[in-house]
Design an enzyme around this catalytic site. Structure first.
Site, mmCIF file in Angstrom:
data_model
loop_
_atom_site.group_PDB
_atom_site.id
_atom_site.type_symbol
_atom_site.label_atom_id
_atom_site.label_comp_id
_atom_site.label_asym_id
_atom_site.label_seq_id
_atom_site.Cartn_x
_atom_site.Cartn_y
_atom_site.Cartn_z
ATOM 1 N N THR A 1 0.850 -1.197 0.000
ATOM 2 C CA THR A 1 0.000 0.000 0.000
ATOM 3 C C THR A 1 0.880 1.239 0.000
ATOM 4 O O THR A 1 2.074 1.144 0.227
ATOM 5 C CB THR A 1 -0.901 -0.028 1.277
ATOM 6 O OG1 THR A 1 -1.721 -1.158 1.206
ATOM 7 C CG2 THR A 1 -1.779 1.185 1.448
ATOM 8 N N THR B 1 -4.094 1.427 -2.494
ATOM 9 C CA THR B 1 -3.588 0.058 -2.355
ATOM 10 C C THR B 1 -4.017 -0.861 -3.490
ATOM 11 O O THR B 1 -5.071 -0.652 -4.099
ATOM 12 C CB THR B 1 -4.084 -0.547 -1.013
ATOM 13 O OG1 THR B 1 -3.458 -1.803 -0.796
ATOM 14 C CG2 THR B 1 -5.587 -0.734 -0.981
#
Ligand code: DON
Length: 603
Positions: free
Chosen positions: A414, A432
């Site tokens: 992420t 993400t």
């Protein structure tokens, strides 16, 4: 203000020269950028440079992405404009973490107030509660589920960014992709971190496109290798010219659906109809009073803000004389932090999921933050640890729930972006594709060119089991059209009295995002540490079971003292990627996490 790309300019990074796009603002003045991008190592801890700006600033996980955002801000762009340029660049240069094949939460403070733009992926209409169960009804191993078509959710990022741009964009949508298109065509130097992650990766090598693109005869491309991505350049060009719809129908969509449905390791249910049906949401952020601040964060489907504020709220009832001394967090404080994290994660596991599918306890998520409830929860914390699995969920409003708690699952890749523009907007966006390299499916958009973008495995953020042994359903189980529960915690802090913006922050790290962000808020606003100290402090994480301390960052006596209190302690790498910007009398300062390749820039 409209802008027109003018010409190209050269800047240097790690001895590599790339041409940066210059933009012309409506004032007619040229906004040029000259500074060289500083080198940034990626393994181990790097030094966090001291940073200060007067008007605007951007912090992102890769110097080239920060640079793209900086150029947009310098050309008169808004924070949302800059976030789009940063995200387009991250898709190219930090493909392991986020991209157009994934989703994001964008939290914005503007003259329209606070807004939470939700670009979270959704489960396809065909998805059912047994998506991640094998023929015996047992959960698949995590990677078996993740590295396949099964885990791919409908990407929400681009539709969400387009919506935010319609409301808050200043520059043309098409200009925002220019820096990424240019670098995709000219090539960018593979970073040390990308190289390291490619080297350690097994499943990505099984994807034929990715194996040919990121590897040379099975060897991960070396650091500094100039990598061109013509497929991504072509896709981003189309998105720039035609808007997000070109991604959700036509060749790009066909290609995505085919790759998911025909994946050899497990077919996924994604259809063209799912892509067309995707809708971003604009949600009401949750702003929670804490000390002299209002801490604003993302509501469910993120569990981030609620869990962070439970931790912070409970700690108010458990004060410690010396929480930190010479950069060392005291055992007393660590014990309390770990115990309240156990209690918060127990509530999270029972209650929090997509609000379009589950009811908040007592009809309002704020019941989980009620001071009386948190005081009663804090009172459970004793001198000895409640131990692995010892924390049970509470009941904030005598709320009857038929749900079963969800067990923990691993999560990995992420990126976080913090931006302040010169127009009074503050932004925190966490983005993400879920695990590092997502579903390990590279998609070329049907271009037939080399490269492309990676598809997310966000559906593995759902509970693999739909229910427990007694037949009680789990709130965060897979259901058609549902958003998986997230830990992402884009956070904006304001002074309660003046309403002034105080800080923008967030981090990657899966469920540990919650610990990283909670502890950063405490270190910054309670312990009053400088931004570089805040992001550099060693981490402590528990999801309710074992306690992980960041490897080689704590004294052996701290580990043994925690063990003596009943904690099951071990060390592990805790690779946060905090991007922090704060308000100071002179303007803006901030820091990027030394554990990744982040950089802060501004003017
Ligand atoms: O939404 C979530 O909570 C996860 N998909 C985030 C994964 C993550 O942060 C991995 N980071 N290193």
């Amino acid at each position: 203000m409209q802008s027109t790309p003018l010409f190209l300019r050269c800047t240097k990074w790690k001895g590599f020269t790339f041409s940066a796009l210059l933009l012309l603002g409506s004032s007619g003045s040229l906004h040029a950028y000259d500074a060289a991008i500083a080198p940034e190592a990626s393994s181990g801890l790097t030094n966090t440079s001291v940073f200060q700006a007067q008007t605007f600033a951007v912090a992102a996980a890769n110097p080239l992405a920060t640079e793209a955002g900086y150029q947009i801000l310098r050309a008169g762009g808004s924070a949302v404009d800059a976030a789009i340029a940063v995200q387009a660049m991250l898709t190219l240069v930090e493909p392991q973490s986020s991209g157009i094949g994934g989703g994001a939460f964008l939290l914005l403070s503007s003259d329209q107030g606070m807004q939470a733009f939700d670009g979270r992926e959704t489960a396809p209409a065909a998805a059912t509660g047994d998506l991640f169960l094998n023929d015996d009804g047992e959960p698949l191993a995590f990677m078996e589920a993740a590295a396949s078509g099964r885990s791919v959710g409908v990407p929400g990022l681009l539709k969400m960014l387009e919506l935010a741009h319609q409301q808050h964009g200043v520059l043309d949508w098409s200009d925002l992709f220019a820096p990424a298109v240019q670098l995709a065509e000219e090539g960018f130097p593979v970073s040390a971190r990308l190289h390291t992650l490619l080297e350690g990766e097994t499943h990505l090598r099984e994807d034929p496109l990715a194996a040919a693109f990121y590897y040379d005869n099975g060897e991960a491309l070396p650091e500094g290798y100039i990598l061109k991505n013509p497929a991504l350049a072509a896709i981003l060009r189309q998105i720039a010219e035609q808007g997000s719809q070109v991604f959700y129908q036509g060749d790009i969509a066909d290609d995505m659906v085919n790759r998911v449905q025909q994946h050899p390791a497990g077919s996924g249910g994604l259809t063209l109809e799912d892509l067309l049906a995707y809708q971003p949401a604009v949600r009401e952020p949750i702003c929670t009073p804490w000390k002299v601040y209002d801490v604003c964060g993302f509501p469910p489907p993120s569990s981030g803000h609620l869990t962070i504020m439970q931790v912070l709220g409970m700690l108010e009832y458990l004060p410690v004389d010396t929480p930190v001394h010479n950069g060392e967090q005291s055992v007393d404080w660590l014990h309390r932090f770990i115990e309240v994290a156990r209690l918060s994660f127990a509530d999270r596991a029972l209650y929090i999921a997509d609000p379009d599918f589950v009811e908040a306890p007592g009809g309002d998520w704020n019941t989980l933050l009620n001071p009386r409830y948190l005081a009663s929860r804090a009172a459970i914390v004793g001198d000895q640890s409640m131990g692995n699995g010892g924390a049970q969920a509470g009941n904030p409003q005598e709320f009857f729930t038929a749900y079963a708690p969800q067990s923990d699952q691993p999560e990995y890749g992420t990126s976080h972006i913090s931006i302040v523009d010169g127009m009074g907007n503050a932004l925190a966006m966490t983005t993400t594709i879920e695990a590092a390299f997502g579903a390990r499916i590279l998609a070329d958009g049907g271009t037939g060119l080399a490269g492309g973008y990676l598809l997310n495995n966000e559906l593995t953020d759902f509970s693999f089991r739909p229910g427990d042994a007694e037949g009680r359903l789990i709130a965060n189980r897979v259901e058609p059209g549902k958003r998986p529960r997230s830990s992402m915690s884009p956070t904006l802090v304001f002074d309660t009295e003046t309403g002034e913006w105080v800080a923008s922050l967030g981090s990657p790290g899966g469920a540990a995002i919650i610990h990283y962000t909670a502890r950063s808020l405490i270190a910054l606003l309670d312990w009053q540490l400088a931004p570089s100290e805040v992001v550099g402090l060693p981490h402590t994480v528990t999801l309710g079971g074992p306690v992980w301390l960041e490897t080689d960052r704590f004294a052996p006596e701290t580990l043994s003292a925690l063990e003596a209190l009943g904690h099951d302690v071990s060390e592990r790498d805790l690779t946060s990627g905090i991007q922090l910007l704060i308000n100071i009398p002179e303007g803006i300062t901030g820091a990027a996490d030394p554990r990744r390749e982040g950089r802060v820039m501004g003017d």
